[in-house]
Scaffold this motif. Structure first.
Motif, PDB file in Angstrom:
ATOM      1  N   LEU A 120       0.851  -1.184   0.000  1.00  8.68           N
ATOM      2  CA  LEU A 120       0.000   0.000   0.000  1.00  8.68           C
ATOM      3  C   LEU A 120       0.888   1.236   0.000  1.00  8.68           C
ATOM      4  O   LEU A 120       1.682   1.437   0.920  1.00  8.68           O
ATOM      5  N   GLU A 121       0.762   2.036  -1.045  1.00 10.36           N
ATOM      6  CA  GLU A 121       1.528   3.281  -1.127  1.00 10.36           C
ATOM      7  C   GLU A 121       0.552   4.449  -1.190  1.00 10.36           C
ATOM      8  O   GLU A 121      -0.235   4.559  -2.130  1.00 10.36           O
ATOM      9  N   ILE A 122       0.606   5.303  -0.179  1.00 15.47           N
ATOM     10  CA  ILE A 122      -0.242   6.492  -0.146  1.00 15.47           C
ATOM     11  C   ILE A 122       0.641   7.690  -0.489  1.00 15.47           C
ATOM     12  O   ILE A 122       1.710   7.866   0.093  1.00 15.47           O
ATOM     13  N   THR A 123       0.189   8.482  -1.450  1.00 16.31           N
ATOM     14  CA  THR A 123       0.959   9.658  -1.857  1.00 16.31           C
ATOM     15  C   THR A 123       0.344  10.952  -1.331  1.00 16.31           C
ATOM     16  O   THR A 123       1.041  11.951  -1.200  1.00 16.31           O
ATOM     17  N   GLU A 124      -0.955  10.942  -1.045  1.00 15.42           N
ATOM     18  CA  GLU A 124      -1.646  12.109  -0.486  1.00 15.42           C
ATOM     19  C   GLU A 124      -2.657  11.616   0.538  1.00 15.42           C
ATOM     20  O   GLU A 124      -3.261  10.570   0.342  1.00 15.42           O
ATOM     21  N   PRO A 125      -2.928  12.292   1.596  1.00 16.30           N
ATOM     22  CA  PRO A 125      -2.415  13.606   1.999  1.00 16.30           C
ATOM     23  C   PRO A 125      -1.023  13.561   2.615  1.00 16.30           C
ATOM     24  O   PRO A 125      -0.339  14.563   2.682  1.00 16.30           O
ATOM     25  N   MET A 126      -0.578  12.373   3.076  1.00 18.28           N
ATOM     26  CA  MET A 126       0.752  12.257   3.654  1.00 18.28           C
ATOM     27  C   MET A 126       1.382  10.983   3.106  1.00 18.28           C
ATOM     28  O   MET A 126       0.790   9.903   3.209  1.00 18.28           O
ATOM     29  N   ALA A 127       2.537  11.102   2.498  1.00 19.82           N
ATOM     30  CA  ALA A 127       3.182   9.965   1.860  1.00 19.82           C
ATOM     31  C   ALA A 127       3.599   8.911   2.880  1.00 19.82           C
ATOM     32  O   ALA A 127       4.170   9.236   3.914  1.00 19.82           O
ATOM     33  N   CYS A 128       3.277   7.658   2.572  1.00 21.39           N
ATOM     34  CA  CYS A 128       3.719   6.532   3.396  1.00 21.39           C
ATOM     35  C   CYS A 128       3.585   5.250   2.591  1.00 21.39           C
ATOM     36  O   CYS A 128       2.893   5.204   1.578  1.00 21.39           O
TER      37      CYS A 128
END
Length: 194
Positions: A120-128
């Protein structure tokens, strides 16, 4: 030129407030620094359906719309599916409002009716970047589905974790999703046996 008594008192009050503010910032930074460097959220639910009924609903991203709690965060969320329709290599990318954010999920390992590992790669609202794991443990004619997510926590994320109970926040969403997955799978299993 000497300061008047009133001005000295005002200066002392300002100085005390500044020292207090610095102390508060240092204390907060220390509290954040001592937060764990990793996190894990896990929820499990027993479903009256065999693994071969439950597994495909998770192994195919196009099926997530029916049960995932994240699908309803933004009704206008844009999504795209790449790679195979199901299993290892399947990718879903999304972009939505402030609640849904943006990012991608990639199935990196799929063991039929046993486990699904997702990046799982989240780019928005906070990258993780986090690891997501679904396991499907048979129990007679039922399946215990476990949904867990783990990852490393940087300084800003530690601050966020200090304010918000991530285990409760994500855990409640996992429980909601598992409940919906249970309803769908049990209905499908009941229809297959009638």
């Amino acid at each position: 030129m000497a300061l008047s008594l009133g001005k000295r008192r005002m200066l002392n009050v300002v100085l005390i407030l500044l020292v207090g503010l610095v102390f508060l910032i240092v204390a907060l930074a220390v509290a954040v620094a001592f937060q764990p460097n990793e996190f894990q959220v896990t929820r499990s639910m027993k479903m009256d359906a065999p693994p071969e009924v439950v597994f495909p609903h998770v192994n195919q991203f196009s099926a997530w719309e029916a049960w995932s709690p994240y699908e309803k965060l933004d009704p206008n969320m844009s999504k795209s599916l790449d790679g195979p329709a199901a299993g290892q290599g399947a990718i879903m990318r999304w972009s939505g409002n402030g609640n849904a954010g943006a990012g991608s999920t990639t199935i990196v390992q799929s063991e039929p009716n046993e486990a699904i590992q997702i990046d799982l790669e989240i780019t928005e609202p906070m990258a993780c970047r986090n690891d997501v794991l679904f396991t499907f443990q048979p129990e007679g004619n039922s399946t215990v589905v476990t949904w867990s997510m783990s990852g490393k926590v940087g300084f800003m994320a530690k601050f966020f974790h200090l304010i918000f109970d991530i285990d409760k926040m994500c855990g409640d969403q996992f429980t909601e999703g598992l409940t919906k997955l249970k309803e769908i799978s049990e209905k499908q299993a009941a229809a297959a046996t009638s």
